[in-house]
Design a protein around this motif. Structure first.
Motif, PDB file in Angstrom:
ATOM      1  N   ALA A  36       0.825  -1.213   0.000  1.00  7.13           N
ATOM      2  CA  ALA A  36       0.000   0.000   0.000  1.00  7.13           C
ATOM      3  C   ALA A  36       0.859   1.262   0.000  1.00  7.13           C
ATOM      4  O   ALA A  36       0.497   2.270  -0.620  1.00  7.13           O
ATOM      5  N   LYS A  37       1.992   1.204   0.678  1.00  2.00           N
ATOM      6  CA  LYS A  37       2.891   2.360   0.734  1.00  2.00           C
ATOM      7  C   LYS A  37       3.389   2.730  -0.667  1.00  2.00           C
ATOM      8  O   LYS A  37       3.446   3.907  -1.032  1.00  2.00           O
ATOM      9  N   ILE A  38       3.724   1.737  -1.456  1.00  2.00           N
ATOM     10  CA  ILE A  38       4.194   1.982  -2.826  1.00  2.00           C
ATOM     11  C   ILE A  38       3.063   2.548  -3.676  1.00  2.00           C
ATOM     12  O   ILE A  38       3.260   3.476  -4.461  1.00  2.00           O
ATOM     13  N   PHE A  39       1.845   1.999  -3.506  1.00  3.70           N
ATOM     14  CA  PHE A  39       0.700   2.523  -4.249  1.00  3.70           C
ATOM     15  C   PHE A  39       0.531   4.010  -3.950  1.00  3.70           C
ATOM     16  O   PHE A  39       0.354   4.820  -4.857  1.00  3.70           O
ATOM     17  N   ALA A  40       0.599   4.373  -2.677  1.00  4.82           N
ATOM     18  CA  ALA A  40       0.432   5.775  -2.275  1.00  4.82           C
ATOM     19  C   ALA A  40       1.516   6.660  -2.883  1.00  4.82           C
ATOM     20  O   ALA A  40       1.231   7.797  -3.292  1.00  4.82           O
ATOM     21  N   GLU A  41       2.738   6.155  -2.962  1.00  6.23           N
ATOM     22  CA  GLU A  41       3.821   6.934  -3.563  1.00  6.23           C
ATOM     23  C   GLU A  41       3.613   7.114  -5.063  1.00  6.23           C
ATOM     24  O   GLU A  41       3.898   8.179  -5.614  1.00  6.23           O
ATOM     25  N   LEU A  42       3.112   6.084  -5.735  1.00  4.65           N
ATOM     26  CA  LEU A  42       2.891   6.161  -7.178  1.00  4.65           C
ATOM     27  C   LEU A  42       1.688   7.026  -7.535  1.00  4.65           C
ATOM     28  O   LEU A  42       1.679   7.679  -8.583  1.00  4.65           O
ATOM     29  N   ASP A  43       0.674   7.045  -6.683  1.00  8.61           N
ATOM     30  CA  ASP A  43      -0.563   7.801  -6.933  1.00  8.61           C
ATOM     31  C   ASP A  43      -0.313   9.289  -6.679  1.00  8.61           C
ATOM     32  O   ASP A  43      -0.739   9.860  -5.687  1.00  8.61           O
ATOM     33  N   ARG A  44       0.377   9.922  -7.620  1.00  9.62           N
ATOM     34  CA  ARG A  44       0.806  11.313  -7.447  1.00  9.62           C
ATOM     35  C   ARG A  44      -0.348  12.297  -7.338  1.00  9.62           C
ATOM     36  O   ARG A  44      -0.247  13.297  -6.642  1.00  9.62           O
ATOM     37  N   ASN A  45      -1.454  12.044  -8.021  1.00 16.49           N
ATOM     38  CA  ASN A  45      -2.565  12.993  -7.957  1.00 16.49           C
ATOM     39  C   ASN A  45      -3.556  12.663  -6.839  1.00 16.49           C
ATOM     40  O   ASN A  45      -4.530  13.378  -6.634  1.00 16.49           O
ATOM     41  N   GLY A  46      -3.332  11.555  -6.125  1.00 14.10           N
ATOM     42  CA  GLY A  46      -4.147  11.210  -4.959  1.00 14.10           C
ATOM     43  C   GLY A  46      -5.577  10.814  -5.260  1.00 14.10           C
ATOM     44  O   GLY A  46      -6.431  10.861  -4.369  1.00 14.10           O
ATOM     45  N   ASP A  47      -5.870  10.357  -6.478  1.00 16.74           N
ATOM     46  CA  ASP A  47      -7.243   9.999  -6.824  1.00 16.74           C
ATOM     47  C   ASP A  47      -7.602   8.549  -6.501  1.00 16.74           C
ATOM     48  O   ASP A  47      -8.720   8.112  -6.728  1.00 16.74           O
ATOM     49  N   GLY A  48      -6.636   7.787  -5.956  1.00 15.00           N
ATOM     50  CA  GLY A  48      -6.910   6.396  -5.613  1.00 15.00           C
ATOM     51  C   GLY A  48      -6.743   5.425  -6.763  1.00 15.00           C
ATOM     52  O   GLY A  48      -7.083   4.248  -6.635  1.00 15.00           O
ATOM     53  N   PHE A  49      -6.217   5.895  -7.874  1.00 13.89           N
ATOM     54  CA  PHE A  49      -5.980   5.063  -9.052  1.00 13.89           C
ATOM     55  C   PHE A  49      -4.601   5.370  -9.618  1.00 13.89           C
ATOM     56  O   PHE A  49      -4.089   6.475  -9.463  1.00 13.89           O
ATOM     57  N   LEU A  50      -4.031   4.392 -10.317  1.00 15.51           N
ATOM     58  CA  LEU A  50      -2.785   4.596 -11.042  1.00 15.51           C
ATOM     59  C   LEU A  50      -3.078   4.571 -12.529  1.00 15.51           C
ATOM     60  O   LEU A  50      -3.580   3.582 -13.051  1.00 15.51           O
ATOM     61  N   ALA A  51      -2.787   5.671 -13.190  1.00 17.63           N
ATOM     62  CA  ALA A  51      -2.912   5.755 -14.644  1.00 17.63           C
ATOM     63  C   ALA A  51      -1.534   5.483 -15.249  1.00 17.63           C
ATOM     64  O   ALA A  51      -0.527   5.418 -14.542  1.00 17.63           O
ATOM     65  N   ALA A  52      -1.478   5.340 -16.550  1.00 16.36           N
ATOM     66  CA  ALA A  52      -0.219   5.018 -17.226  1.00 16.36           C
ATOM     67  C   ALA A  52       0.866   6.049 -16.937  1.00 16.36           C
ATOM     68  O   ALA A  52       2.034   5.697 -16.809  1.00 16.36           O
ATOM     69  N   ASP A  53       0.503   7.328 -16.790  1.00 19.32           N
ATOM     70  CA  ASP A  53       1.515   8.351 -16.526  1.00 19.32           C
ATOM     71  C   ASP A  53       2.038   8.318 -15.093  1.00 19.32           C
ATOM     72  O   ASP A  53       3.059   8.916 -14.793  1.00 19.32           O
ATOM     73  N   GLU A  54       1.361   7.621 -14.190  1.00 24.24           N
ATOM     74  CA  GLU A  54       1.823   7.472 -12.812  1.00 24.24           C
ATOM     75  C   GLU A  54       2.515   6.129 -12.585  1.00 24.24           C
ATOM     76  O   GLU A  54       3.222   5.950 -11.598  1.00 24.24           O
ATOM     77  N   ALA A  55       2.277   5.200 -13.456  1.00 27.37           N
ATOM     78  CA  ALA A  55       2.774   3.836 -13.288  1.00 27.37           C
ATOM     79  C   ALA A  55       4.272   3.766 -13.539  1.00 27.37           C
ATOM     80  O   ALA A  55       4.813   4.509 -14.353  1.00 27.37           O
ATOM     81  N   PRO A  56       4.951   2.861 -12.831  1.00 31.91           N
ATOM     82  CA  PRO A  56       6.389   2.685 -13.080  1.00 31.91           C
ATOM     83  C   PRO A  56       6.614   2.028 -14.434  1.00 31.91           C
ATOM     84  O   PRO A  56       5.750   1.343 -14.956  1.00 31.91           O
ATOM     85  N   SER A  57       7.791   2.264 -14.987  1.00 27.95           N
ATOM     86  CA  SER A  57       8.152   1.609 -16.241  1.00 27.95           C
ATOM     87  C   SER A  57       9.421   0.798 -16.021  1.00 27.95           C
ATOM     88  O   SER A  57      10.128   0.994 -15.047  1.00 27.95           O
ATOM     89  N   GLY A  58       9.683  -0.113 -16.922  1.00 27.21           N
ATOM     90  CA  GLY A  58      10.840  -0.993 -16.794  1.00 27.21           C
ATOM     91  C   GLY A  58      10.498  -2.224 -15.993  1.00 27.21           C
ATOM     92  O   GLY A  58       9.384  -2.368 -15.501  1.00 27.21           O
ATOM     93  N   PRO A  59      11.453  -3.118 -15.869  1.00 22.41           N
ATOM     94  CA  PRO A  59      11.178  -4.343 -15.114  1.00 22.41           C
ATOM     95  C   PRO A  59      10.995  -4.035 -13.631  1.00 22.41           C
ATOM     96  O   PRO A  59      11.543  -3.068 -13.130  1.00 22.41           O
ATOM     97  N   PRO A  60      10.234  -4.850 -12.935  1.00 25.55           N
ATOM     98  CA  PRO A  60      10.045  -4.622 -11.502  1.00 25.55           C
ATOM     99  C   PRO A  60      11.365  -4.713 -10.756  1.00 25.55           C
ATOM    100  O   PRO A  60      12.262  -5.448 -11.171  1.00 25.55           O
ATOM    101  N   PRO A  61      11.490  -3.988  -9.638  1.00 33.32           N
ATOM    102  CA  PRO A  61      12.725  -4.078  -8.864  1.00 33.32           C
ATOM    103  C   PRO A  61      12.895  -5.478  -8.277  1.00 33.32           C
ATOM    104  O   PRO A  61      11.932  -6.208  -8.105  1.00 33.32           O
ATOM    105  N   GLY A  62      14.102  -5.818  -7.968  1.00 35.38           N
ATOM    106  CA  GLY A  62      14.383  -7.108  -7.353  1.00 35.38           C
ATOM    107  C   GLY A  62      14.538  -8.240  -8.347  1.00 35.38           C
ATOM    108  O   GLY A  62      14.552  -9.391  -7.966  1.00 35.38           O
ATOM    109  N   GLY A  63      14.600  -7.937  -9.636  1.00 32.50           N
ATOM    110  CA  GLY A  63      14.843  -8.958 -10.640  1.00 32.50           C
ATOM    111  C   GLY A  63      13.617  -9.741 -11.054  1.00 32.50           C
ATOM    112  O   GLY A  63      13.714 -10.642 -11.850  1.00 32.50           O
ATOM    113  N   ARG A  64      12.435  -9.450 -10.491  1.00 26.67           N
ATOM    114  CA  ARG A  64      11.232 -10.158 -10.927  1.00 26.67           C
ATOM    115  C   ARG A  64      10.839  -9.666 -12.308  1.00 26.67           C
ATOM    116  O   ARG A  64      10.974  -8.500 -12.614  1.00 26.67           O
TER     117      ARG A  64
END
Length: 88
Positions: free
Chosen positions: A59-87
């Protein structure tokens, strides 16, 4: 002799085309995910955005990514590239 030298040069050149650990360098590869890819992967209801319930991370990561605070992640807020940790 020249034939062997040519083969050796080809081998050296092919090794030089790879990044650390023998992997291809990053950028433009099939493992480079965009924000749109992230949304497409997690968007279970097909509304074009990722809700807190659809998000599969902390949930902490979701809150950090949700820059506009609307409770959703749109493509412009979503991370790009492979997930951290090699997954992938």
């Amino acid at each position: 002799m020249i034939k062997r030298l040519g083969i050796l040069l080809l081998l050296v050149a092919s090794v030089g085309c790879k990044g650390p650990g023998g992997r291809p360098p990053r950028g433009g590869g099939k493992n480079d995910a965009s924000g749109a890819d992230f949304v497409k992967r997690l968007d279970k209801d097909g509304d074009g955005k990722v809700s807190k319930g659809e998000f599969d991370g902390p949930a902490k990561i979701f809150a950090e990514l949700d820059r506009n605070g609307d409770g959703f992640l749109a493509a412009d807020e979503a991370p790009s590239g492979p997930p951290p940790g090699g997954r992938r």
